[in-house]
Design an enzyme around this catalytic site. Structure first.
Site, short mmCIF file in Angstrom:
data_model
loop_
_atom_site.label_atom_id
_atom_site.label_comp_id
_atom_site.label_asym_id
_atom_site.label_seq_id
_atom_site.Cartn_x
_atom_site.Cartn_y
_atom_site.Cartn_z
N ILE A 198 0.66 -0.76 0.23
CA ILE A 198 0.60 0.07 0.49
C ILE A 198 0.89 1.10 -0.05
O ILE A 198 1.61 1.07 0.94
CB ILE A 198 -0.80 0.61 1.37
N ASN A 231 1.24 4.35 0.88
CA ASN A 231 1.74 5.24 2.22
C ASN A 231 2.32 4.31 3.04
O ASN A 231 2.07 4.78 4.09
CB ASN A 231 0.01 6.43 2.43
N CYS A 232 2.59 3.13 2.98
CA CYS A 232 2.44 2.88 4.28
C CYS A 232 4.20 3.26 4.15
O CYS A 232 4.86 2.99 3.42
CB CYS A 232 2.82 1.02 3.87
N ASP A 233 4.33 3.47 5.67
CA ASP A 233 5.91 3.54 5.62
C ASP A 233 6.71 2.33 5.43
O ASP A 233 7.92 2.84 5.29
CB ASP A 233 5.99 3.97 7.54
N LYS A 248 7.89 2.40 1.57
CA LYS A 248 8.40 3.91 1.40
C LYS A 248 9.63 3.28 1.52
O LYS A 248 10.40 3.51 0.97
CB LYS A 248 7.97 4.73 2.12
#
Length: 114
Positions: A7, A9-11, A14
């Site tokens: 996903i 926007n998952c840290d 990233k």
């Protein structure tokens, strides 16, 4: 071919994407929410990784289940939940040379791409 699933926007996603980019490793990113998720892919990933390893029990989505649902989770119910709620899949899942890896640790990725 290398594909990273998760996903956007998952840290952790990233961090994995930044690591791959910094190492100049070409990869495709598949966002479960944007690009979708199908039972065939989920079954292949489960065969490689195991549903217990794939099910994210720490996330908000899992914690919002009833106590009965949490206590009675089995392969069939876990697969249905992950198919319906992609946030319940641990992230990222990396497929490289037809091998599956789950999670992100720089040392693990260094070994995969050595």
């Amino acid at each position: 071919m290398t594909t990273l699933f998760g996903i956007k926007n998952c840290d952790t996603i990233k961090k994995a994407r930044a690591w791959l980019t910094a190492q100049q490793i070409e990869f495709t990113f598949h966002d479960y929410r944007k690009d979708g998720l199908d039972a065939e892919w989920l079954n292949k990933a489960e065969q490689a990784l195991g549903w217990e390893q794939m099910l994210n029990k720490r996330g908000t989505t899992f914690r919002q289940l009833s106590e009965e649902q949490k206590q009675n989770v089995d392969k069939e119910s876990a697969m249905a939940l992950m198919l319906e709620y992609s946030a319940m899949i641990k992230r990222p899942i990396l497929i490289h040379n037809d091998s599956y890896y789950i999670g992100f640790k720089p040392d693990q990725y260094s070994e995969v791409f050595a």
